[in-house]
Structure formats: C-alpha cells, structure tokens
Design a protein around this motif. Structure first.
Motif, PDB file in Angstrom:
ATOM      1  N   SER A  35       0.671  -1.046   0.455  1.00  0.00           N
ATOM      2  CA  SER A  35       0.060   0.278  -0.146  1.00  0.00           C
ATOM      3  C   SER A  35       0.566   0.680  -0.113  1.00  0.00           C
ATOM      4  CB  SER A  35      -0.721  -0.389   1.198  1.00  0.00           C
ATOM      5  OG  SER A  35      -1.845  -0.697   1.273  1.00  0.00           O
ATOM      6  N   GLY A  56       3.794   4.145   3.511  1.00  0.00           N
ATOM      7  CA  GLY A  56       3.460   2.890   3.013  1.00  0.00           C
ATOM      8  C   GLY A  56       3.567   1.719   3.800  1.00  0.00           C
ATOM      9  N   ALA A  57       3.198   0.695   3.344  1.00  0.00           N
ATOM     10  CA  ALA A  57       3.273  -0.625   4.318  1.00  0.00           C
ATOM     11  C   ALA A  57       2.762  -1.569   2.863  1.00  0.00           C
ATOM     12  CB  ALA A  57       1.813  -0.910   4.561  1.00  0.00           C
ATOM     13  N   ALA A  58       4.226  -2.784   3.790  1.00  0.00           N
ATOM     14  CA  ALA A  58       4.135  -3.776   2.728  1.00  0.00           C
ATOM     15  C   ALA A  58       4.431  -4.495   3.351  1.00  0.00           C
ATOM     16  CB  ALA A  58       4.884  -3.753   1.388  1.00  0.00           C
ATOM     17  N   GLY A  59       3.761  -6.100   3.579  1.00  0.00           N
ATOM     18  CA  GLY A  59       4.357  -7.356   4.490  1.00  0.00           C
ATOM     19  C   GLY A  59       4.415  -6.711   5.639  1.00  0.00           C
ATOM     20  N   ASP A  60       5.737  -6.890   6.504  1.00  0.00           N
ATOM     21  CA  ASP A  60       6.041  -6.057   7.683  1.00  0.00           C
ATOM     22  C   ASP A  60       6.336  -5.345   7.896  1.00  0.00           C
ATOM     23  OD1 ASP A  60       5.548  -8.763   9.023  1.00  0.00           O
ATOM     24  OD2 ASP A  60       7.311  -9.609   9.637  1.00  0.00           O
ATOM     25  N   LEU A  61       6.546  -4.428   6.984  1.00  0.00           N
ATOM     26  CA  LEU A  61       7.212  -2.589   6.948  1.00  0.00           C
ATOM     27  C   LEU A  61       5.599  -1.991   6.927  1.00  0.00           C
ATOM     28  CD1 LEU A  61       9.854  -3.363   3.963  1.00  0.00           C
ATOM     29  CD2 LEU A  61      10.116  -3.108   6.270  1.00  0.00           C
ATOM     30  N   VAL A  62       5.778  -1.132   8.003  1.00  0.00           N
ATOM     31  CA  VAL A  62       4.999  -0.013   7.382  1.00  0.00           C
ATOM     32  C   VAL A  62       5.415   1.277   7.885  1.00  0.00           C
ATOM     33  CG1 VAL A  62       3.867  -0.735   9.624  1.00  0.00           C
ATOM     34  CG2 VAL A  62       2.455   0.803   8.704  1.00  0.00           C
TER      35      VAL A  62
ATOM     36  N   HIS B  43      -2.442   2.121   6.779  1.00  0.00           N
ATOM     37  CA  HIS B  43      -2.467   1.287   7.385  1.00  0.00           C
ATOM     38  C   HIS B  43      -1.535  -0.027   7.052  1.00  0.00           C
ATOM     39  CE1 HIS B  43      -3.381  -0.728   3.532  1.00  0.00           C
ATOM     40  NE2 HIS B  43      -4.321  -0.203   2.906  1.00  0.00           N
ATOM     41  N   SER B  44      -1.055  -1.148   8.036  1.00  0.00           N
ATOM     42  CA  SER B  44      -0.591  -1.806   8.064  1.00  0.00           C
ATOM     43  C   SER B  44      -1.057  -2.880   6.526  1.00  0.00           C
ATOM     44  CB  SER B  44       0.415  -2.469   9.481  1.00  0.00           C
ATOM     45  OG  SER B  44      -0.943  -3.227   9.936  1.00  0.00           O
ATOM     46  N   SER B  45       0.197  -3.752   6.720  1.00  0.00           N
ATOM     47  CA  SER B  45      -0.878  -4.642   5.988  1.00  0.00           C
ATOM     48  C   SER B  45      -1.608  -5.803   7.009  1.00  0.00           C
ATOM     49  CB  SER B  45       0.448  -5.921   5.719  1.00  0.00           C
ATOM     50  OG  SER B  45       1.477  -5.768   5.389  1.00  0.00           O
ATOM     51  N   PHE B  51      -2.660   4.248  10.642  1.00  0.00           N
ATOM     52  CA  PHE B  51      -1.624   4.789  11.169  1.00  0.00           C
ATOM     53  C   PHE B  51      -1.917   6.273  10.751  1.00  0.00           C
ATOM     54  CE2 PHE B  51       0.359   3.789   7.844  1.00  0.00           C
ATOM     55  CZ  PHE B  51       0.873   4.559   7.167  1.00  0.00           C
TER      56      PHE B  51
END
Lengths: 305, 305
Positions: A35, A56-62, B43-45, B51
């Motif tokens: 995202s 952004g966010a992807a997998g364990d990253l935010v 948002h996170s995944s 957030f």
C-alpha cells in the motif's frame, strides 16, 4: 520493545550500492501488493523550505519517510531524509533511520534496477544529463549493472560539466567527458536524466534505436525531462503507474506505463528487441525507503555482514 | 546536531496537565498563522490497523505526528503516538518523542482550554459521555479549570459506566456516578462527549441554557456526537474551522464555527451570556503535537523544572 535509532553517520557508513539495489528490488516487487498512501508536501515557517511525507506498507514493513529540502543549507546537504518504521505487531515506534546520504543510493538503485532489467546487455556508453549531487550516484550505480566504458556528461554550465566529469572519473575510474546535449543523447546506450527541468531536455529524434532512458528527475506537477514524441516509438516503464501519470514524467502523456515490478516478477514483458527504445520514469515511493531502512538496520545489527 | 530521543517511559513520566495545557494554548494561538498540511490515513498489512500523519509548522516548530491505532493490542494501549521534529534551521531530524501516554493529556488539554475559555465560571456539574481511556483524561483536565463538584457518567454498558465512575473518583477525588443519558445531559454545566459515535448521542432539547459542550470524538467522515438541532441556539467554536467542517463535528452543518484561537487572542467573542450554549469541536491538529513535544523536550532538558 525499545526503538532502534540509526544516525546519519551510521547509515552513511553502512550503505552501499549492493545493499541499496537489493532493497530497491524488494520494494519494486512489493509495490504491486503493498500500500502506498498519498504524499504530503509541507514546509517550515521559512519560505522556500519543503518537506515531504511518503508512507506505505508491505509485508512486515509500515512507516513513513520524511524528506526535507532546505535550499539555504550551507554546511549540510540541502536534502535530508528520516525514515520512521512502526512495529507491525503493535503500531509503536520500531526504528528511526536518518538517511540523507543513503537516500542518494536509494534513488540511484531504482535507476540501476531499471537499467539492469531494461537496457541492452551490451550498453557501453552512458550519458548523464544533469551535474548535481544525485547524478554522481546514478553513474556509479548504473555502471555496476552494465559494462559501461565511457560516460558523457551534459550540463548547462561548461565548468560544472567539466568538474562533474572529473568527479565521475575519480569515483568510478571511468573515462568521462563533457559533451553538448545532441552529441550526448545521440551516442547514448543508456541515457539518464537527473535534473529539475520543467521542459524537454532534448529532441526525440536524437535518440538512437536500442537506447534505454531513465528519467530520474520528474517528481512533481509541471516537471518534465523527456520529449513526448519519444513515447510514440518507445516501451514505457515506471515505478508506480498511477503516480508516474500524475506527478512523474508520464503526466505529459495519456499512455499508461508498465510497472517495473511487474517485469521483475515476470508478469509483464520488458525490452522487446535490441532496437527497442525503453523509457523508465522514477518518481519515488515509500516502499523504497522502508526496505532501505530495514536493510540498513539488518546490516547494523550484523545480520547481513 | 545530534537528534534527541525521548522514549515512551520518559515522556509518560514528564507529562502533566499543566504542561499539556500550556502547550495546547500555544498551539491554538499559533493555529491562525501556522501551517497545517493534509492529514494522511494509512494502515499496515494487517486489516483493521490504522496510522495517521498530521504535519504542520509554526514559528520554530516543524514536524509530524505519527498516530497509530492497532485494535489488536493486548499488552499495550491500542493508540500510539510518535512526534518527529525537524530542525527549523536545516530540515534535519531534531527530535523524536514517543508520546502515547502524553497524547491523552494533549487531547484533554484542548478540551480544558475550551472549557476554561467558554464554560460558565460557576460550572459545577460535569457530564461525560463515553467511558473509554480518553474520557478519564477529559474529566481530570476539565476539573482543573472549573470548580467541578460532581461527575455524571453516561455509558452504553452499565458495568463499564460503574467502573469508570469509580476510576474517576480514584483519579480526581470527585463524586462520580453513572446516570442515563437524558439525566446526564440535562444536569450538565459542562458536557463532554468522547466516543466514536456516528450518530447524535442525545436530544438537543435536553441541553439546558448556559451549558458548555465539548465534542472530542468526531475526527473523520461520518462521525457525529451532537444533534444538529443544538446548533440553532448555540455559539459554535472549534480548533480548525476548515477541518472541523470537513472531518469534525461540524461536517453535519453549514454553519461556520469560530476558531478557539481567535477567542484566546481576543479577536473573536466567546460566550455571549450565562444563558448561552457554547459548543466546542475538537478534531485535533499537528501543532498540538509539535508544541507538546517541544514542551516535553524543554522539561526533559531541565529548562522548565
């Protein structure tokens, strides 16, 4: 969990092209499923300053990258970068990574990833338009992924172009010389533009068949480096199609570019033939910053050494 | 300059209502001349996480608050907050302040500032609708600025209202009891709503002349705590008129509220008479976070002790 803090001097000492390229690959592959949230452009109370928030966010990253541009800086580079990672399990602060120096590697790594994916394998002449700080990073990163033998430098000011060519040779060991824009564009196997231009930098007819073009400069409304006539005979790629079409190079055409991540994932075709002209537009996205910060933190903790 | 880091436990130990109220006053006064940039919601995944990025600049302050809402948190509060301050001279990272606990003080301080500015001086009965974590902060902060003698608690679940009333008494020493919503609204000198409601919580006719109402909950499209009929006979105030009319309580009316900062600065009238009903809507803005972080940093460095 105690947040981890990586200072500017620590991240500058840890970063290198290999780390940045691996992080860029991870980001581009994640772009399709991750995202990306709207970019905020703000400023301080001092006119002319600018900061950007890319999240952004992807997998364990935010998280979010706070980029800064303070044009009045004298003792410090004008561009700064701070990457804030949240803990994906709790939303709390996980890490803060100062990454002003690393940001140059991060942006150049996107270019190297595109060149390594799209340029002809026998690309030997690299032309770079622009003589700013970022352009050195581009030359260094691109020359790692293709057998570049000479670098042609195009700058508006002759003195800046000469001094930039000298710096390129010092950093990369490659022959480098200033040329005029038509000579540079005509001779290029790989053409990189890294300027703040708001109008096309060259004539589309000067680009020879088989050239790869990376436009690294357009990242806002009104910015433009490439002539739209080039798009009629080129295959178009970018980091994020929607962003590239709104604030990137492809805001000036209705053609929809292909995401580089789709090519990396084998879901879209890249270069069609040795005569194909490929164009890559980089406008930059948060996942590049999040994967870079994560890679720096892994290296800092010794996992990647 | 080395960035300063203030951890969650440090900021939680440093914060108090007095610090938060002074920071709120500073923020509301700065709102008229400072800059507030668009809010990002990400948002996170993990589905359900959220957030927000709230950024702004005023005077020497420039930065962003990263707020987090992780509803699955069990051992930690669901709301988190990290405030990032940039150095106004260079744009580089100046400080990172974790402020999850302090955020409750910050939001309640806006309420206390409004009550201290707009409520009748002889306000003795405080009714709070909502029994969540933030509601305790509201009661504590408001009871510091008016001679509150009793607290009436309105909650959807009787058990939650009882336990909340007991907590209020433990924290503030004030008599507190659960009541039904009509009894609570009718008896209020100061009425505070701190819910996540999406529809009016009470009937406008229940509000007696002279009441002050602080709506603390509406901070997004579709949220609503107050009946629009109340606005016909009330004086309306808010933190940021434009934001309040788009994502705050006043998104449900075309009436334009007055900025509380203008009242504080003596540029706009507050309460008209002892019979006036005053309404304050808080949707929250970045300058509250920046001034809070700066105040915490000053106290941490000993300047304010």
């Amino acid at each position: 969990m105690t947040p981890v803090f990586l200072s500017e001097s620590e991240s500058a000492a840890l970063v290198d092209d290999e780390l940045a390229l691996a992080a860029a690959r991870e980001a581009f592959l994640a772009a399709a499923t991750g995202s990306i949230f709207p970019v905020v452009i703000g400023h301080s109370s001092t006119p002319g300053t600018r900061f950007s928030l890319k999240s952004g966010a992807a997998g364990d990253l935010v998280g979010v990258k706070v980029g800064s541009f303070w044009p009045g800086n004298v003792d410090l580079p004008r561009h700064g970068s701070t990457i804030v990672l949240l803990d994906p399990a709790t939303g709390r602060l996980a890490a803060v990574v100062e990454a002003a120096a690393a940001n140059g590697y991060r942006t150049a790594a996107a270019d190297a990833l595109a060149v390594g994916t799209l340029a002809r394998a026998d690309s030997r002449t690299l032309t770079v338009v622009g003589t700013g700080h970022q352009a050195v990073h581009e030359v260094r990163a691109v020359s790692r992924v293709r057998p570049i033998e000479r670098v042609l430098v195009v700058g508006r000011r002759a003195e800046a172009a000469r001094s930039f060519a000298a710096e390129v040779t010092a950093v990369t060991g490659l022959a480098a010389e200033p040329v005029d824009v038509q000579a540079g564009v005509s001779a290029a196997d790989v053409l990189v533009t890294a300027t703040t231009s708001r109008e096309p930098l060259f004539d589309a007819s000067w680009v020879k068949p088989g050239t790869h073009v990376s436009a690294m400069g357009a990242d806002g409304p009104g910015k433009q480096e490439l002539p739209v006539e080039l798009y009629e005979r080129a295959s178009l790629f970018c980091d994020l199609p929607q962003q590239s079409s709104s604030i990137g190079e492809f805001q000036h055409t209705s053609v929809v570019p292909v995401a580089l991540g789709a090519v990396l994932a084998g879901e879209a075709a890249g270069r069609a033939s040795d005569d194909d002209v490929t164009v890559f537009d980089s406008s930059g996205f948060a996942l590049q910053d999040l994967t870079l910060a994560a890679a720096l933190l892994r290296r800092a903790s010794g996992e990647a050494r």
